[in-house]
Scaffold this active site. Sequence first.
Site, PDB file in Angstrom:
ATOM      1  N   HIS A  92       0.376   0.807   5.000  1.00 47.50           N
ATOM      2  CA  HIS A  92      -0.938   0.915   4.359  1.00 47.50           C
ATOM      3  C   HIS A  92      -1.558  -0.448   4.064  1.00 47.50           C
ATOM      4  CE1 HIS A  92       1.401   0.752   0.474  1.00 47.50           C
ATOM      5  NE2 HIS A  92       0.335   0.089   0.068  1.00 47.50           N
ATOM      6  N   ASP A 125       5.750   4.465   6.132  1.00 52.08           N
ATOM      7  CA  ASP A 125       4.882   3.479   5.489  1.00 52.08           C
ATOM      8  C   ASP A 125       5.417   2.063   5.675  1.00 52.08           C
ATOM      9  OD1 ASP A 125       2.684   2.508   4.155  1.00 52.08           O
ATOM     10  OD2 ASP A 125       3.535   2.792   2.154  1.00 52.08           O
ATOM     11  N   SER A 208       2.278  -4.392  -2.684  1.00 52.39           N
ATOM     12  CA  SER A 208       2.773  -3.555  -1.593  1.00 52.39           C
ATOM     13  C   SER A 208       3.305  -4.383  -0.428  1.00 52.39           C
ATOM     14  CB  SER A 208       1.663  -2.633  -1.073  1.00 52.39           C
ATOM     15  OG  SER A 208       1.473  -1.555  -1.943  1.00 52.39           O
TER      16      SER A 208
END
Length: 365
Positions: A92, A125, A208
Amino acid sequence: MLVLGAALIALVAGGIGGVVGAQLERDGGFGGDVELPQAESGSQKRSKDSVAGIAASALPGVVTLHVRGDDGAGTGTGFVLDAKGHILTNNHVVEPGGSGGDISVTFSGGETAGAKVVGRDAGYDLAVVKVSGVRGLKPLPLGNSENVQVGDPVVAIGAPFDLANTVTSGIISAKERPITAGGEKGDGSDVSYVNALQTDAPINPGNSGGPLVDSRARVIGINSAIRSAGNDSGPDGGQSGSIGLGFAIPINQGKRVAEELINTGRATHPVIGVTIDKQFTGDGARIARESRNGGPAVNRGGPGAKAGLKAGDVITAVDGQRVHSGDELIVKVRAHRPKDRLELTVERGGDERKVTLVLGTASGE
């Protein structure tokens, strides 16, 4: 009168002296400069297993990614895997760049370089990007997430809200948390399933893809999601801040997926070869009566069929660990490799039985 006058003069003089003394004290004496006490200069060395020591060891291998493309722009974190320039991050993080977006990588020392996507996978992910022509890369050593215990100290490094090289610390709060994130497309193709490590080390948007490291500065997880007040778990938790509930992809899973992305450009997904009834609200994961296209819910010749699974069976445990929903079952399966052997606990017609199957690979892979 003489005595009273002398007493009055003494009182006035005493008052003047007190005022002058107080003023001199406030001004630091008779014109002298104020000098405040301070600790002496000491050694700046820190033990290797202190937060400062861990940060000093890990920071050179952590990068900040700025991504821009037709689908938007964003900031995230990654870490160096090898001397060839491969960097691991979240899918992402790079997704806004689409197929032809621009990715800029900034190292902890301030150097920048362009990067290209090597491979990415929404289901896990995870994504790998690569920089070229960069010397002196500092790959981070990979730990073993199977060895992690609840209460172990950890350090998270990233760029929350684009504040690069931010270091936070905490502990492992829990293991094997079933986390699902994504799903914006509505068809389920971009949903990620993670059997996550939970940590209270503060993680915020921009963390992230960054490393969660142990006391020896070895990566044990990839920081990927947070739960914020009023929000479901998801990548970065939107724009909300940390409340001490962060989730990281275990490095053992990250290592396998990264190797596949580097070697083949794609990752394999293990499957049991059945369609799960997502409308089932009972405890466990129930096999649907038919597949989404109207075919059999248990794929002919698939792992589930070979193990004797049937439509309507309710799977309640994987290798002795309870599962309470279809998503939890997928998370448990995704934590393994194709060809791994699993023992499933199954309820059928009120009876409980155990079946063993060998995981297959999702079709088209």
